[in-house]
Design an enzyme around this catalytic site. Structure first.
Site, PDB file in Angstrom:
ATOM      1  N   LYS A   3       0.442  -1.039   0.246  1.00 12.64           N
ATOM      2  CA  LYS A   3      -0.133   0.380  -0.291  1.00 12.64           C
ATOM      3  C   LYS A   3       0.354   1.846   0.342  1.00 12.64           C
ATOM      4  O   LYS A   3       2.087   1.125   0.751  1.00 12.64           O
ATOM      5  CB  LYS A   3      -0.635  -0.231   1.373  1.00 12.64           C
ATOM      6  N   VAL A  52       2.321  13.121  -4.570  1.00 13.82           N
ATOM      7  CA  VAL A  52       1.888  13.628  -5.275  1.00 13.82           C
ATOM      8  C   VAL A  52      -0.149  13.222  -5.925  1.00 13.82           C
ATOM      9  O   VAL A  52      -0.343  12.652  -5.478  1.00 13.82           O
ATOM     10  CB  VAL A  52       2.383  12.699  -6.701  1.00 13.82           C
ATOM     11  N   ASP A  66       7.317   0.019 -18.555  1.00 15.91           N
ATOM     12  CA  ASP A  66       5.843  -0.303 -17.927  1.00 15.91           C
ATOM     13  C   ASP A  66       4.940   1.554 -17.485  1.00 15.91           C
ATOM     14  O   ASP A  66       3.887   1.476 -17.305  1.00 15.91           O
ATOM     15  CB  ASP A  66       5.638  -0.480 -17.011  1.00 15.91           C
TER      16      ASP A  66
HETATM   17  N1  LIG Z   1       3.944   9.123  -5.210  1.00 15.07           N
HETATM   18  C1  LIG Z   1       2.523   9.744  -4.704  1.00 15.07           C
HETATM   19  N2  LIG Z   1       1.829  10.407  -4.292  1.00 15.07           N
HETATM   20  C2  LIG Z   1       0.300  10.014  -3.716  1.00 15.07           C
HETATM   21  N3  LIG Z   1      -0.500   9.010  -4.349  1.00 15.07           N
HETATM   22  C3  LIG Z   1       0.576   7.688  -5.159  1.00 15.07           C
HETATM   23  C4  LIG Z   1       1.866   8.074  -4.876  1.00 15.07           C
HETATM   24  N4  LIG Z   1       2.222   6.565  -5.899  1.00 15.07           N
HETATM   25  C5  LIG Z   1       1.560   5.763  -6.029  1.00 15.07           C
HETATM   26  N5  LIG Z   1       0.210   6.304  -5.342  1.00 15.07           N
HETATM   27  C6  LIG Z   1      -0.766   5.704  -5.162  1.00 15.07           C
HETATM   28  O1  LIG Z   1      -0.545   4.259  -4.393  1.00 15.07           O
HETATM   29  C7  LIG Z   1      -1.232   3.908  -6.025  1.00 15.07           C
HETATM   30  C8  LIG Z   1      -0.461   2.497  -5.998  1.00 15.07           C
HETATM   31  O2  LIG Z   1       0.881   3.276  -6.608  1.00 15.07           O
HETATM   32  P1  LIG Z   1       1.943   1.814  -6.883  1.00 15.07           P
HETATM   33  O3  LIG Z   1       1.397   1.833  -8.488  1.00 15.07           O
HETATM   34  O4  LIG Z   1       2.984   3.171  -7.187  1.00 15.07           O
HETATM   35  O5  LIG Z   1       2.322   0.897  -6.043  1.00 15.07           O
HETATM   36  P2  LIG Z   1       2.861  -0.291  -6.701  1.00 15.07           P
HETATM   37  O6  LIG Z   1       3.314  -1.517  -5.543  1.00 15.07           O
HETATM   38  O7  LIG Z   1       4.373   0.154  -7.475  1.00 15.07           O
HETATM   39  O8  LIG Z   1       2.111  -1.074  -7.805  1.00 15.07           O
HETATM   40  P3  LIG Z   1       2.481  -2.093  -8.860  1.00 15.07           P
HETATM   41  O9  LIG Z   1       1.564  -3.027  -8.930  1.00 15.07           O
HETATM   42  O10 LIG Z   1       1.495  -1.038  -9.910  1.00 15.07           O
HETATM   43  O11 LIG Z   1       3.438  -1.973  -9.510  1.00 15.07           O
HETATM   44  C9  LIG Z   1      -1.503   4.462  -7.411  1.00 15.07           C
HETATM   45  O12 LIG Z   1      -1.967   3.871  -7.872  1.00 15.07           O
HETATM   46  C10 LIG Z   1      -1.805   5.842  -6.678  1.00 15.07           C
HETATM   47  O13 LIG Z   1      -2.644   5.550  -6.381  1.00 15.07           O
END
Ligand SMILES: Nc1ncnc2c1ncn2[C@@H]1O[C@H](COP(=O)(O)OP(=O)(O)OP(=O)(O)O)[C@@H](O)[C@H]1O
Length: 471
Positions: free
Chosen positions: A183, A254, A301
């Site tokens: 998360k 962000v 990606d």
């Molecule tokens: N820097 C940020 N600021 C605000 N919200 C963010 C930020 N980074 C991620 N989020 C929120 O969290 C969600 C999940 O982030 P992210 O996709 O980077 O996670 P992940 O574990 O890398 O996912 P994935 O399985 O796609 O790689 C994003 O879709 C966004 O809504």
């Protein structure tokens, strides 16, 4: 001014004004400034209200009943928000008695009781006058509307997160989103209360099938890549803390949500964002990819879900994120099949174990811009006349009526980016040097990016906060 009903005054020292910042003047007793040190040995706080807005103090909670509000002759409060009197946007929402924090003497559970007309929110949820809610470590307290966050509630004894992380950051319970590996939570730097996003990753498992078949996420690589980057359209990394199987990436906050949500927003009726706005965003994304490739990084990606918007305004700044699949091209050859199928370049889809180049990012960017201008994806499982693999391998594009509103030049640019043969596909530098990019929208984007750099770092909060205890 801070008023307390049962405050301990130093017998020898009078209260004096302490200037915290331009409009941060708060009256404090000198012996109130330091919290938890030898000056108040007999009163141990059970929790703290961490003030995260300019002019809101940080308060150690020791009493079982603690009242916050504007206060008045007939409404005695422990903390009276008087330092916010110039913060008209917030102050007008505050009631004489806004809320009380009550600790149950038997269960030791702590509740927020809302007394206000405009309401108090816990974790962005409105309680309303007369309503109570239990508080947990990391909960956000706002006044009137979700954006007016004033406190993070922090308990003294919660060890949900490692010491290495909480020593530097207030970790809230407010979730910004979920990814395949964990998360993303809202957080604040302890040093200056500036807002951050904390990506909490379980390094050992993925909940996403597509990722489960890929090799385990290389978080170290992701961090190393991000550390090398500095660009206004790329999310910055501030810190990385790993403790046993959990990894915490502290990154730039962000706040405007995913670009994906913008593209599918009902206000555009699935017709795309139009020529002008589309080019405004195209400039930002091409600039980000041009920078990435210039420093030898291939993202691998790129998709609307991995692009974040700084705010909810129509013309916002975009930030490319999620470098989980990124690769430093000089270090090794790129052969792995990875990314998201509907955005993958034909040379990745072919999966022949042949080396590919950063041009795969240009293809993905072409897919993103196709959706941006038209409101529908170029390649999809839902187009039943042809398998998605074939659509991609043949570079089959169907231009529906949505494109009637888009110029031929723009259509040709997208087609160029979606050229099947990578050597005939443009590089980001080539895209940037086209006449297409020399337009008013691209110039506006460039100016807006420069303005965004001049603004202070995004924050909900004060840069300086004095701690005040109420024994
Ligand atoms: N820097 C940020 N600021 C605000 N919200 C963010 C930020 N980074 C991620 N989020 C929120 O969290 C969600 C999940 O982030 P992210 O996709 O980077 O996670 P992940 O574990 O890398 O996912 P994935 O399985 O796609 O790689 C994003 O879709 C966004 O809504």
């Amino acid at each position: 001014m801070v008023r307390g009903t049962k405050r301990r005054r130093s017998p020898v020292e009078k209260p004096k004004a302490v200037a915290l910042n331009r409009d941060d003047t708060i009256l404090v007793d000198e012996d109130d400034v330091a919290v938890g040190d030898s000056q108040c040995p007999s009163t141990k706080s059970y929790a703290r209200l961490v003030g995260i807005r300019r002019g809101v103090a940080t308060i150690d909670l020791t009493d079982d009943n603690f009242v916050c509000g504007r206060g008045s002759e007939d409404a005695t409060v422990n903390y009276n928000f008087s330092a916010l009197v110039h913060d008209a946007g917030l102050y007008r929402f505050i009631s004489k008695i806004q809320f009380a924090i009550n600790r149950d003497a038997d269960t030791r559970r702590v509740y927020l009781h809302d007394h206000s007309r405009n309401g108090t929110l816990v974790n962005q949820e409105m309680l309303g006058k007369g309503q109570s809610r239990e508080l947990n470590n990391g909960d956000l307290i706002s006044i009137g509307i979700p954006a007016l966050i004033i406190f993070v509630y922090e308990t003294a004894d919660d060890n949900q997160y490692p010491e290495e992380l909480v020593r530097k950051y207030h970790v809230t319970t407010h979730s910004l989103g979920k990814g395949g590996f964990g998360k993303v939570l809202l957080g604040y730097k302890r040093s200056d209360r500036s807002v951050v996003a904390i990506k909490c990753l379980n390094t050992q498992y993925s909940t996403r099938c597509s990722r489960a078949i890929a090799k385990a996420r290389d978080i170290r690589n992701e961090v190393e890549v991000m550390k090398k980057l500095s660009h206004p359209n790329i999310v910055a990394i501030y810190d990385w803390i790993t403790v046993s199987k959990y990894s915490y990436m502290v990154i730039e906050y962000v706040g405007g949500g995913e670009f994906f949500s913008k593209v599918v927003d009902s206000k555009y009726q699935r017709m795309g964002l139009g020529e002008s706005l589309g080019k405004y965003f195209a400039y930002q994304l091409i600039d980000a990819v041009m920078y990435l490739h210039s420093v030898g990084i291939c993202h691998r990606d790129i998709k609307p879900e991995n692009i974040l918007c700084t705010d909810k305004s129509e013309r916002c700044i975009l930030k490319l994120t999620d470098f989980g699949m990124a690769k430093t091209t000089a270090m090794s050859k790129m052969k792995t099949r990875c990314g998201t199928p509907s955005y993958n370049a034909p040379e990745i889809v072919a999966n022949e174990g042949v080396e590919y180049t950063p041009k795969v990012d240009i293809w993905s960017l072409g897919c993103v811009l196709f959706i941006t201008f038209s409101g529908y994806p170029p390649f999809s499982e839902e187009y039943t006349d042809m398998s998605m693999e074939n659509q991609v391998m043949k570079g089959r594009l169907v231009f529906h009526s949505q494109w009637r509103h888009i110029t031929l030049e723009t259509q040709n640019m997208i087609k160029w980016m979606l050229t099947v043969e990578p050597t005939n596909r443009p590089s980001a530098v080539e895209l940037m040097s086209t006449e297409w990019m020399k337009c008013a929208d691209c110039r506006t984007a460039k100016q807006d990016i420069a303005k965004s750099l001049a603004k202070p770092v995004a924050r909900f909060c004060a840069t300086t906060t004095k701690m005040i205890s109420f024994p």
